[in-house]
Design a protein around this motif. Sequence first.
Motif, mmCIF file in Angstrom:
data_model
loop_
_atom_site.group_PDB
_atom_site.id
_atom_site.type_symbol
_atom_site.label_atom_id
_atom_site.label_comp_id
_atom_site.label_asym_id
_atom_site.label_seq_id
_atom_site.Cartn_x
_atom_site.Cartn_y
_atom_site.Cartn_z
ATOM 1 N N MET A 11 0.835 -1.204 0.000
ATOM 2 C CA MET A 11 0.000 0.000 0.000
ATOM 3 C C MET A 11 0.871 1.256 0.000
ATOM 4 O O MET A 11 0.546 2.248 -0.661
ATOM 5 C CB MET A 11 -0.956 -0.021 1.201
ATOM 6 C CG MET A 11 -2.016 -1.120 1.064
ATOM 7 S SD MET A 11 -2.936 -1.421 2.598
ATOM 8 C CE MET A 11 -4.152 -0.110 2.503
ATOM 9 N N TYR A 12 1.974 1.225 0.726
ATOM 10 C CA TYR A 12 2.913 2.350 0.754
ATOM 11 C C TYR A 12 3.452 2.607 -0.657
ATOM 12 O O TYR A 12 3.464 3.746 -1.130
ATOM 13 C CB TYR A 12 4.054 2.043 1.725
ATOM 14 C CG TYR A 12 5.141 3.096 1.766
ATOM 15 C CD1 TYR A 12 5.020 4.210 2.599
ATOM 16 C CD2 TYR A 12 6.283 2.981 0.976
ATOM 17 C CE1 TYR A 12 6.020 5.181 2.636
ATOM 18 C CE2 TYR A 12 7.285 3.941 1.008
ATOM 19 C CZ TYR A 12 7.151 5.034 1.850
ATOM 20 O OH TYR A 12 8.134 5.990 1.879
ATOM 21 N N LEU A 13 3.875 1.528 -1.325
ATOM 22 C CA LEU A 13 4.422 1.669 -2.683
ATOM 23 C C LEU A 13 3.362 2.211 -3.634
ATOM 24 O O LEU A 13 3.667 3.020 -4.515
ATOM 25 C CB LEU A 13 4.963 0.327 -3.173
ATOM 26 C CG LEU A 13 6.254 -0.121 -2.489
ATOM 27 C CD1 LEU A 13 6.567 -1.576 -2.851
ATOM 28 C CD2 LEU A 13 7.417 0.793 -2.855
ATOM 29 N N ILE A 18 1.228 8.026 -6.416
ATOM 30 C CA ILE A 18 0.074 8.901 -6.612
ATOM 31 C C ILE A 18 0.355 10.258 -5.960
ATOM 32 O O ILE A 18 0.967 10.331 -4.888
ATOM 33 C CB ILE A 18 -1.183 8.253 -5.982
ATOM 34 C CG1 ILE A 18 -1.444 6.868 -6.579
ATOM 35 C CG2 ILE A 18 -2.403 9.154 -6.170
ATOM 36 C CD1 ILE A 18 -2.478 6.046 -5.827
ATOM 37 N N LYS A 19 -0.111 11.344 -6.633
ATOM 38 C CA LYS A 19 -0.004 12.675 -6.040
ATOM 39 C C LYS A 19 -0.779 12.715 -4.726
ATOM 40 O O LYS A 19 -1.820 12.068 -4.633
ATOM 41 C CB LYS A 19 -0.616 13.732 -6.972
ATOM 42 C CG LYS A 19 0.168 14.028 -8.212
ATOM 43 C CD LYS A 19 -0.346 15.267 -8.934
ATOM 44 C CE LYS A 19 -1.843 15.301 -9.125
ATOM 45 N NZ LYS A 19 -2.362 16.434 -9.867
ATOM 46 N N LEU A 26 9.652 10.454 -0.623
ATOM 47 C CA LEU A 26 9.603 9.675 0.619
ATOM 48 C C LEU A 26 10.640 8.554 0.601
ATOM 49 O O LEU A 26 11.114 8.147 -0.458
ATOM 50 C CB LEU A 26 8.185 9.096 0.802
ATOM 51 C CG LEU A 26 7.110 10.149 1.083
ATOM 52 C CD1 LEU A 26 5.720 9.532 1.011
ATOM 53 C CD2 LEU A 26 7.328 10.817 2.429
ATOM 54 N N PRO A 27 11.020 8.053 1.780
ATOM 55 C CA PRO A 27 12.070 7.033 1.870
ATOM 56 C C PRO A 27 11.731 5.745 1.121
ATOM 57 O O PRO A 27 10.562 5.367 0.988
ATOM 58 C CB PRO A 27 12.167 6.761 3.375
ATOM 59 C CG PRO A 27 11.590 7.952 4.031
ATOM 60 C CD PRO A 27 10.537 8.473 3.098
ATOM 61 N N ASN A 28 12.771 5.081 0.681
ATOM 62 C CA ASN A 28 12.676 3.760 0.072
ATOM 63 C C ASN A 28 12.205 2.756 1.135
ATOM 64 O O ASN A 28 12.535 2.900 2.308
ATOM 65 C CB ASN A 28 14.068 3.386 -0.454
ATOM 66 C CG ASN A 28 14.047 2.125 -1.258
ATOM 67 O OD1 ASN A 28 13.827 1.044 -0.729
ATOM 68 N ND2 ASN A 28 14.284 2.264 -2.552
ATOM 69 N N THR A 29 11.490 1.736 0.715
ATOM 70 C CA THR A 29 10.966 0.764 1.682
ATOM 71 C C THR A 29 12.077 0.021 2.430
ATOM 72 O O THR A 29 11.836 -0.511 3.510
ATOM 73 C CB THR A 29 10.043 -0.269 1.009
ATOM 74 O OG1 THR A 29 10.733 -0.877 -0.077
ATOM 75 C CG2 THR A 29 8.760 0.384 0.519
ATOM 76 N N THR A 71 -5.037 5.577 7.476
ATOM 77 C CA THR A 71 -4.075 5.618 8.589
ATOM 78 C C THR A 71 -2.650 5.662 8.043
ATOM 79 O O THR A 71 -1.818 6.450 8.516
ATOM 80 C CB THR A 71 -4.278 4.408 9.514
ATOM 81 O OG1 THR A 71 -5.638 4.381 9.956
ATOM 82 C CG2 THR A 71 -3.350 4.471 10.712
ATOM 83 N N LEU A 72 -2.389 4.844 7.044
ATOM 84 C CA LEU A 72 -1.058 4.850 6.425
ATOM 85 C C LEU A 72 -0.767 6.221 5.809
ATOM 86 O O LEU A 72 0.331 6.766 5.985
ATOM 87 C CB LEU A 72 -0.992 3.744 5.363
ATOM 88 C CG LEU A 72 0.329 3.548 4.636
ATOM 89 C CD1 LEU A 72 1.454 3.221 5.619
ATOM 90 C CD2 LEU A 72 0.187 2.438 3.598
ATOM 91 N N ALA A 73 -1.744 6.793 5.128
ATOM 92 C CA ALA A 73 -1.568 8.125 4.536
ATOM 93 C C ALA A 73 -1.248 9.151 5.627
ATOM 94 O O ALA A 73 -0.371 10.005 5.455
ATOM 95 C CB ALA A 73 -2.825 8.524 3.764
ATOM 96 N N HIS A 74 -1.950 9.054 6.750
ATOM 97 C CA HIS A 74 -1.700 9.958 7.886
ATOM 98 C C HIS A 74 -0.245 9.837 8.357
ATOM 99 O O HIS A 74 0.457 10.840 8.524
ATOM 100 C CB HIS A 74 -2.672 9.629 9.024
ATOM 101 C CG HIS A 74 -2.478 10.449 10.251
ATOM 102 N ND1 HIS A 74 -3.294 11.517 10.571
ATOM 103 C CD2 HIS A 74 -1.556 10.373 11.252
ATOM 104 C CE1 HIS A 74 -2.869 12.062 11.704
ATOM 105 N NE2 HIS A 74 -1.813 11.378 12.144
#
Length: 112
Positions: A11-13, A18-19, A26-29, A71-74
């Motif tokens: 989900m992070y990737l 996306i804008k 943002l940091p690499n996983t 929550t992840l977006a937050h």
Amino acid sequence: MTPSAKTLEAMYLMLCQIKPFKSWNLPNTACINFVVTDEEDSYGTYVFDDDIHIITISKAKCSHFETILKTLAHEMIHMKRYKHKAWDQHDATFRRYAKSVADEFGFDPLEL
Ligand SMILES: [Zn+2]
């Protein structure tokens, strides 16, 4: 659904493509530790410690894709600010970033 470290990473990737996340550098996983907990008191947390970014999502609070995503977006908004002393604040800057996410995804900015 029950979140796992693997689904959080996926989900992070996705969000990073996306804008507005795409332009946030943002940091690499490889630098992120995705953790799932049973925390009852918060949906998620973000911490930057010893050069490792730690994103925690509670499976006790987040059991739907939408809840996990928001929550992840937050937490990713906190992550964007990790170099600033106010990285953990929900101040005007945080709210401005939250609004840009909400506008793109059709979320309620007050929910982020
Ligand atoms: Zn927060």
